[in-house]
Write a protein that holds these residues in place. Structure first.
Motif, PDB file in Angstrom:
ATOM      1  N   PHE A 173       0.830  -1.207   0.000  1.00  0.00           N
ATOM      2  CA  PHE A 173       0.000   0.000   0.000  1.00  0.00           C
ATOM      3  C   PHE A 173       0.859   1.250   0.000  1.00  0.00           C
ATOM      4  O   PHE A 173       1.888   1.321   0.657  1.00  0.00           O
ATOM      5  CB  PHE A 173      -0.923   0.008   1.218  1.00  0.00           C
ATOM      6  CG  PHE A 173      -2.077  -0.958   1.100  1.00  0.00           C
ATOM      7  CD1 PHE A 173      -3.287  -0.553   0.571  1.00  0.00           C
ATOM      8  CD2 PHE A 173      -1.925  -2.278   1.479  1.00  0.00           C
ATOM      9  CE1 PHE A 173      -4.344  -1.443   0.435  1.00  0.00           C
ATOM     10  CE2 PHE A 173      -2.974  -3.180   1.342  1.00  0.00           C
ATOM     11  CZ  PHE A 173      -4.186  -2.758   0.831  1.00  0.00           C
ATOM     12  N   TRP A 191       4.105   9.021   5.243  1.00  0.00           N
ATOM     13  CA  TRP A 191       2.774   9.101   5.841  1.00  0.00           C
ATOM     14  C   TRP A 191       2.529  10.462   6.490  1.00  0.00           C
ATOM     15  O   TRP A 191       1.444  11.018   6.371  1.00  0.00           O
ATOM     16  CB  TRP A 191       2.603   7.988   6.875  1.00  0.00           C
ATOM     17  CG  TRP A 191       2.790   6.620   6.310  1.00  0.00           C
ATOM     18  CD1 TRP A 191       3.835   5.774   6.523  1.00  0.00           C
ATOM     19  CD2 TRP A 191       1.903   5.932   5.416  1.00  0.00           C
ATOM     20  NE1 TRP A 191       3.664   4.605   5.823  1.00  0.00           N
ATOM     21  CE2 TRP A 191       2.486   4.666   5.141  1.00  0.00           C
ATOM     22  CE3 TRP A 191       0.681   6.248   4.824  1.00  0.00           C
ATOM     23  CZ2 TRP A 191       1.895   3.740   4.293  1.00  0.00           C
ATOM     24  CZ3 TRP A 191       0.080   5.324   3.984  1.00  0.00           C
ATOM     25  CH2 TRP A 191       0.681   4.091   3.718  1.00  0.00           C
ATOM     26  N   THR A 217      -4.684  -0.030   6.409  1.00  0.00           N
ATOM     27  CA  THR A 217      -3.471   0.777   6.488  1.00  0.00           C
ATOM     28  C   THR A 217      -3.444   1.594   7.778  1.00  0.00           C
ATOM     29  O   THR A 217      -2.435   1.616   8.501  1.00  0.00           O
ATOM     30  CB  THR A 217      -3.375   1.713   5.275  1.00  0.00           C
ATOM     31  OG1 THR A 217      -3.370   0.938   4.071  1.00  0.00           O
ATOM     32  CG2 THR A 217      -2.098   2.545   5.339  1.00  0.00           C
ATOM     33  N   HIS A 220      -2.711  -0.594  10.811  1.00  0.00           N
ATOM     34  CA  HIS A 220      -1.300  -0.951  10.930  1.00  0.00           C
ATOM     35  C   HIS A 220      -0.457   0.236  11.373  1.00  0.00           C
ATOM     36  O   HIS A 220       0.507   0.074  12.139  1.00  0.00           O
ATOM     37  CB  HIS A 220      -0.781  -1.507   9.599  1.00  0.00           C
ATOM     38  CG  HIS A 220      -1.071  -2.953   9.397  1.00  0.00           C
ATOM     39  ND1 HIS A 220      -2.272  -3.420   8.905  1.00  0.00           N
ATOM     40  CD2 HIS A 220      -0.321  -4.060   9.648  1.00  0.00           C
ATOM     41  CE1 HIS A 220      -2.240  -4.740   8.848  1.00  0.00           C
ATOM     42  NE2 HIS A 220      -1.074  -5.147   9.296  1.00  0.00           N
ATOM     43  N   PHE A 263      -4.060   5.416   0.178  1.00  0.00           N
ATOM     44  CA  PHE A 263      -4.112   4.047   0.720  1.00  0.00           C
ATOM     45  C   PHE A 263      -4.362   3.054  -0.418  1.00  0.00           C
ATOM     46  O   PHE A 263      -5.278   2.239  -0.359  1.00  0.00           O
ATOM     47  CB  PHE A 263      -5.230   3.920   1.761  1.00  0.00           C
ATOM     48  CG  PHE A 263      -5.258   5.020   2.790  1.00  0.00           C
ATOM     49  CD1 PHE A 263      -4.195   5.226   3.646  1.00  0.00           C
ATOM     50  CD2 PHE A 263      -6.367   5.846   2.915  1.00  0.00           C
ATOM     51  CE1 PHE A 263      -4.225   6.240   4.607  1.00  0.00           C
ATOM     52  CE2 PHE A 263      -6.413   6.856   3.868  1.00  0.00           C
ATOM     53  CZ  PHE A 263      -5.331   7.058   4.720  1.00  0.00           C
ATOM     54  N   HIS A 290       4.143  -0.304   4.475  1.00  0.00           N
ATOM     55  CA  HIS A 290       2.974  -1.126   4.792  1.00  0.00           C
ATOM     56  C   HIS A 290       2.768  -2.209   3.743  1.00  0.00           C
ATOM     57  O   HIS A 290       2.432  -1.924   2.595  1.00  0.00           O
ATOM     58  CB  HIS A 290       1.715  -0.269   4.879  1.00  0.00           C
ATOM     59  CG  HIS A 290       0.465  -1.056   5.107  1.00  0.00           C
ATOM     60  ND1 HIS A 290       0.429  -2.179   5.917  1.00  0.00           N
ATOM     61  CD2 HIS A 290      -0.801  -0.906   4.630  1.00  0.00           C
ATOM     62  CE1 HIS A 290      -0.806  -2.671   5.933  1.00  0.00           C
ATOM     63  NE2 HIS A 290      -1.559  -1.921   5.149  1.00  0.00           N
ATOM     64  N   SER A 292       0.542  -5.714   3.532  1.00  0.00           N
ATOM     65  CA  SER A 292      -0.477  -6.535   4.180  1.00  0.00           C
ATOM     66  C   SER A 292      -0.329  -7.980   3.706  1.00  0.00           C
ATOM     67  O   SER A 292      -0.608  -8.281   2.540  1.00  0.00           O
ATOM     68  CB  SER A 292      -1.872  -6.010   3.829  1.00  0.00           C
ATOM     69  OG  SER A 292      -2.881  -6.822   4.404  1.00  0.00           O
TER      70      SER A 292
END
Length: 378
Positions: A173, A191, A217, A220, A263, A290, A292
């Motif tokens: 992501f 971020w 996102t 996390h 995201f 990130h 997943s």
């Protein structure tokens, strides 16, 4: 030349290969594993498949699947539309073993699996899905433990400790932006940059207050500990236009309705780019990358268990990892390939992973925090 000592059955098939000129498999002139279940695999192919022990394990599973006649693996999960090219490489390597990918997500996926267990009429052999999907099914005893020999060296954070689920790749992501509306210099790099007032009203994403790419996102980020409720409230104040799904949000960026989705899955970006959309992607590797994980779970009562184990085993091989990278998923084996020329997974500053046995509790707590930031009643 380095000599690799292969099992006798492999050496025999290499001799056959040299005479017959067989080809195909994992691409180009890579030999296949023969339809008789005996591997036409040379030294270079053993390297592509993870070594001699891996070759032996896969030959045994291949032969067992063919002997049983149960040779079509059905996989349920959210990334199955993207992974068809991956399965083509697998079936080229193991002729006669086919994969049926079924795109199914969330409550619909859970309901279908529950119905199959209730009726005893199993269709799915395995699941490849995120932690919030597989964790409840592990607790319900839906999976049987299986850890492939090819997964040696995998970060423990990508595996359920008792062997009931293990991830070979993950969804990446980051930020997708419209190049007609934003230059590379203007695009966010990390971020924290998302809180810059210059992005207010220019962003779109799928709903933040229900399971999906955005909430996953944010959850996390919170669990990692480097981002807090003040960060959430700052994001909520950026007037992000929320859409019904990640695909809808991506379309809104591609068509120029919005400049940025913060995201967005890299695999979606790859597909958008191939279709000619004016978009680029930023993978925020500073401040926590990130990824997943998409956990693989072998379902109890799978109609094609040996073929499913073969697929799971192959997905951790260098060949399988490269196939995942080619469609935009991040391979999780250390020192392996990565999509987009990014570093290998073990070289990244990853956001702290969820302990899979605590996923439900963590997600519930973080959802309440995200709802509070967005002013949504719990």
């Amino acid at each position: 030349m380095r000599r690799t000592h292969l099992p006798p059955v492999v050496l025999a098939c290499v001799a056959v290969l040299a005479v017959s000129g067989c080809g195909g498999g994992g691409g180009g002139d890579v030999p296949t594993v023969s339809a008789a279940g005996e591997g036409a695999v040379g030294a270079a192919d053993a390297q592509a498949l993870g070594g001699e022990a891996a070759v032996t394990a896969m030959q045994e599973l291949y032969r067992a699947a063919q002997d049983s006649g149960r040779t079509t693996v059905t996989v349920y999960g959210p990334g199955e539309k993207d992974k068809e090219p991956v399965y083509e490489v697998f079936s080229g390597r193991f002729p006669g073993i086919d994969v049926t990918p079924v795109y199914i997500v969330g409550p619909e996926a859970d309901a279908k699996i529950q119905a199959e267990f209730a009726s005893g009429q199993h269709v799915a052999d395995m699941v490849q899905a995120g932690d919030t999907s597989v964790a409840p099914q592990i607790a319900q005893g839906k999976y049987v433990p299986f850890r492939p020999v090819t997964a040696e060296g995998l970060d423990p954070g990508f595996a359920e400790p008792t062997g009931h689920a293990i991830a070979a790749s993950g969804s990446t992501f980051g930020f997708v932006y419209n190049t007609d509306l934003m230059s590379p210099e203007e695009a966010p790099k990390g971020w924290a940059d998302l809180l810059d007032p210059k992005y207010r009203g220019k962003m779109t994403a799928d709903e933040t207050t229900r399971n999906g790419g955005s909430f996953g996102t944010l959850s996390h980020l919170l669990w990692d500990g480097r981002y807090d409720d003040a960060f959430l409230k700052g994001l909520a104040g950026q007037e992000i236009a929320l859409q019904a799904s990640g695909a809808v949000a991506g379309s809104a960026v591609a068509t120029g309705q919005f400049a940025l989705d913060p995201f967005y899955p890299y695999s979606f970006y790859v597909r958008d780019k191939e279709q000619g959309a004016p978009v680029e992607f930023v993978f925020p590797t500073a401040g926590g990358a990130h990824i997943s994980p998409h956990y693989l779970g072998l379902l109890d009562g799978a109609p094609n268990p040996d073929a499913a184990k073969l697929l799971i085993t192959w997905l951790f091989t260098p060949e399988g990892q490269q196939a995942a990278a080619d469609v935009g998923y991040y391979p999780l084996m250390p020192n392996g390939p990565a999509p987009g020329g990014y570093p290998s997974v073990n070289e990244l500053d990853l956001l702290k992973p969820f302990p899979i046995d605590q996923v439900g509790r963590i997600s519930s707590s973080n959802l309440a925090r995200v709802k509070d930031a967005w002013g949504v009643a719990s």
